[in-house]
Design a protein around this motif. Sequence first.
Motif, PDB file in Angstrom:
ATOM      1  N   SER A  73      71.778  84.567   6.832  1.00 43.49           N
ATOM      2  CA  SER A  73      70.615  85.404   6.333  1.00 43.49           C
ATOM      3  C   SER A  73      71.069  86.546   5.923  1.00 43.49           C
ATOM      4  O   SER A  73      70.346  87.095   5.067  1.00 43.49           O
ATOM      5  N   LEU A  74      71.857  87.463   6.929  1.00 39.21           N
ATOM      6  CA  LEU A  74      72.337  88.533   6.509  1.00 39.21           C
ATOM      7  C   LEU A  74      72.854  88.453   5.147  1.00 39.21           C
ATOM      8  O   LEU A  74      72.892  89.491   4.467  1.00 39.21           O
ATOM      9  N   VAL A  75      73.721  87.551   4.755  1.00 35.57           N
ATOM     10  CA  VAL A  75      74.272  87.643   3.470  1.00 35.57           C
ATOM     11  C   VAL A  75      73.217  87.462   2.204  1.00 35.57           C
ATOM     12  O   VAL A  75      73.361  88.270   1.339  1.00 35.57           O
ATOM     13  N   VAL A  76      72.464  86.545   2.493  1.00 39.41           N
ATOM     14  CA  VAL A  76      71.283  86.075   1.409  1.00 39.41           C
ATOM     15  C   VAL A  76      70.482  87.331   1.469  1.00 39.41           C
ATOM     16  O   VAL A  76      69.966  87.713   0.077  1.00 39.41           O
ATOM     17  N   ILE A  77      70.047  88.242   2.608  1.00 37.94           N
ATOM     18  CA  ILE A  77      69.315  89.355   2.406  1.00 37.94           C
ATOM     19  C   ILE A  77      69.726  90.106   1.653  1.00 37.94           C
ATOM     20  O   ILE A  77      69.115  90.982   0.811  1.00 37.94           O
ATOM     21  N   THR A  78      70.911  90.417   1.382  1.00 41.83           N
ATOM     22  CA  THR A  78      71.754  91.494   0.572  1.00 41.83           C
ATOM     23  C   THR A  78      71.884  90.846  -0.914  1.00 41.83           C
ATOM     24  O   THR A  78      72.699  91.482  -1.728  1.00 41.83           O
ATOM     25  N   ARG A  79      71.380  89.767  -1.310  1.00 43.09           N
ATOM     26  CA  ARG A  79      71.144  89.228  -2.485  1.00 43.09           C
ATOM     27  C   ARG A  79      72.938  88.416  -2.852  1.00 43.09           C
ATOM     28  O   ARG A  79      73.166  88.450  -3.792  1.00 43.09           O
ATOM     29  N   ASN A  80      73.235  87.887  -1.897  1.00 38.64           N
ATOM     30  CA  ASN A  80      74.422  87.378  -2.034  1.00 38.64           C
ATOM     31  C   ASN A  80      74.648  85.938  -1.542  1.00 38.64           C
ATOM     32  O   ASN A  80      73.548  85.417  -1.054  1.00 38.64           O
ATOM     33  N   ILE A  81      75.500  85.163  -1.266  1.00 43.62           N
ATOM     34  CA  ILE A  81      75.691  83.688  -0.731  1.00 43.62           C
ATOM     35  C   ILE A  81      77.043  83.349  -0.122  1.00 43.62           C
ATOM     36  O   ILE A  81      78.000  84.197  -0.639  1.00 43.62           O
ATOM     37  N   ASP A  82      77.019  82.645   1.026  1.00 42.63           N
ATOM     38  CA  ASP A  82      78.312  82.319   1.573  1.00 42.63           C
ATOM     39  C   ASP A  82      78.367  80.913   1.612  1.00 42.63           C
ATOM     40  O   ASP A  82      77.947  80.159   2.608  1.00 42.63           O
ATOM     41  N   LEU A  83      79.024  80.113   0.601  1.00 48.30           N
ATOM     42  CA  LEU A  83      79.331  78.707   0.772  1.00 48.30           C
ATOM     43  C   LEU A  83      80.299  78.434   1.423  1.00 48.30           C
ATOM     44  O   LEU A  83      80.608  77.134   1.683  1.00 48.30           O
ATOM     45  N   SER A  84      81.109  79.164   2.103  1.00 52.52           N
ATOM     46  CA  SER A  84      82.306  78.745   2.851  1.00 52.52           C
ATOM     47  C   SER A  84      81.942  78.626   4.323  1.00 52.52           C
ATOM     48  O   SER A  84      82.918  78.194   5.180  1.00 52.52           O
ATOM     49  N   ILE A 278      65.989  83.866  -1.944  1.00 51.81           N
ATOM     50  CA  ILE A 278      67.235  83.608  -2.297  1.00 51.81           C
ATOM     51  C   ILE A 278      67.691  84.655  -3.369  1.00 51.81           C
ATOM     52  O   ILE A 278      68.861  85.032  -3.476  1.00 51.81           O
ATOM     53  N   VAL A 279      66.929  85.537  -3.698  1.00 50.93           N
ATOM     54  CA  VAL A 279      66.978  86.745  -4.662  1.00 50.93           C
ATOM     55  C   VAL A 279      67.071  88.009  -3.588  1.00 50.93           C
ATOM     56  O   VAL A 279      67.407  89.107  -4.242  1.00 50.93           O
ATOM     57  N   GLY A 280      67.042  88.000  -2.330  1.00 53.35           N
ATOM     58  CA  GLY A 280      67.360  88.931  -1.445  1.00 53.35           C
ATOM     59  C   GLY A 280      66.284  89.840  -1.255  1.00 53.35           C
ATOM     60  O   GLY A 280      65.399  89.785  -1.918  1.00 53.35           O
ATOM     61  N   GLY A 281      66.421  90.906  -0.005  1.00 52.10           N
ATOM     62  CA  GLY A 281      65.584  91.527   0.280  1.00 52.10           C
ATOM     63  C   GLY A 281      64.284  91.257   0.949  1.00 52.10           C
ATOM     64  O   GLY A 281      63.622  92.200   1.580  1.00 52.10           O
ATOM     65  N   VAL A 282      64.388  89.769   1.415  1.00 51.71           N
ATOM     66  CA  VAL A 282      63.150  89.567   2.110  1.00 51.71           C
ATOM     67  C   VAL A 282      63.452  88.437   3.124  1.00 51.71           C
ATOM     68  O   VAL A 282      64.382  87.566   2.718  1.00 51.71           O
ATOM     69  N   GLY A 283      63.029  88.396   4.254  1.00 57.77           N
ATOM     70  CA  GLY A 283      62.977  87.461   5.260  1.00 57.77           C
ATOM     71  C   GLY A 283      63.338  87.910   6.423  1.00 57.77           C
ATOM     72  O   GLY A 283      64.025  88.852   6.630  1.00 57.77           O
ATOM     73  N   THR A 284      63.535  87.092   7.344  1.00 58.44           N
ATOM     74  CA  THR A 284      64.108  87.501   8.656  1.00 58.44           C
ATOM     75  C   THR A 284      64.834  86.211   9.301  1.00 58.44           C
ATOM     76  O   THR A 284      64.973  85.113   8.789  1.00 58.44           O
TER      77      THR A 284
END
Length: 347
Positions: A73-84, A278-284
Amino acid sequence: MTAVTAGERPAGERGARGLVELVFRARELSLVAAIAVLVLVTAAANPNFLSGQGVKDIFLNTSILALLAVGQSLVVITRNIDLSVGSVVGLVAFSTGEFLAADPGGRGVVVALVLGVAIGAVCGLLNGLLVSFCRVPALVVTLGTLYVIQGLDHYIAHGRQINAVDLPPALLRLGNEGVLGVPYLPVITVAVMLAIGYYLRSYPSGREFYAIGSSPEAARLAGVPVRRRVLAAYLFSGALAGLAGVLWLARFGTVVADSARGWELLVVSAVVVGGVAIVGGVGTVYGAVLGALLLTTIGSALVVLKVSSFWQQALTGALLLLAITVDRVLAVRVTRLLRRRSVRHGA
């Protein structure tokens, strides 16, 4: 003209923020309702679903996925993704297990946890440096590190596996026992969720993650250290994946090189279904954990109802598409409402 002090917010801005929070809090409440309906329907078909062991298994199975979802969530909130993250779990589970198996009597649980978190943090640091400072797209970076970490894991394992009998009993108790009837794993996950959720909501540096996801360029112009925050998000994600790897080892005892293989997409699904855009900036992180609980409950319900596991994947995909559609619809409607409010207050 009315002056506004630094500690105050214009009424329109306060109302806009309250509106956004209300809309997405309703999203989380809808997840709670969906989980409740699913549990009641499944329990009506098979009362054993709500047995003590059945409920315990659901929470145990949710814990590791939810922990990964918090970091993601921390990564996606910044408009990124972690597939690893899935491959990090596999690497940490096997390497920590091998470390403990070499001297099961002299290496304790705390040492295993520190080692696992450290390995995960190094993986997250690598991802963060490449994404934030080298400006390589997150999808490319984390897809590449996914395969690199998987290859390293297989190289270390050489076809071997770690068995429960080779591990310290204290570690196995951590994964399967609890206190006052509550398993340790959910307690750890809830503690991490509350700590990170409080940080994101209550600290200025936590709110900066949302500012970056909403508009990286605007955040940069406002003085937000975008690169450092993105690096921190990946560092947190990697560290939590490392912690999840140790808990995976504690939960299952027997691990091979490809543990948690394919979990990266399940983690992303839990995060998006939980309302993190998924576009970032929203969610908890609370919504992400509810998303993980919903997906796990669906899987358990299908097993109890003797439905093919294929339908679990199909339902997960359908929920992911539905969540993205709902995010888009809500974003459009909230934008319209905010625009109308701003025009009204401006007038």
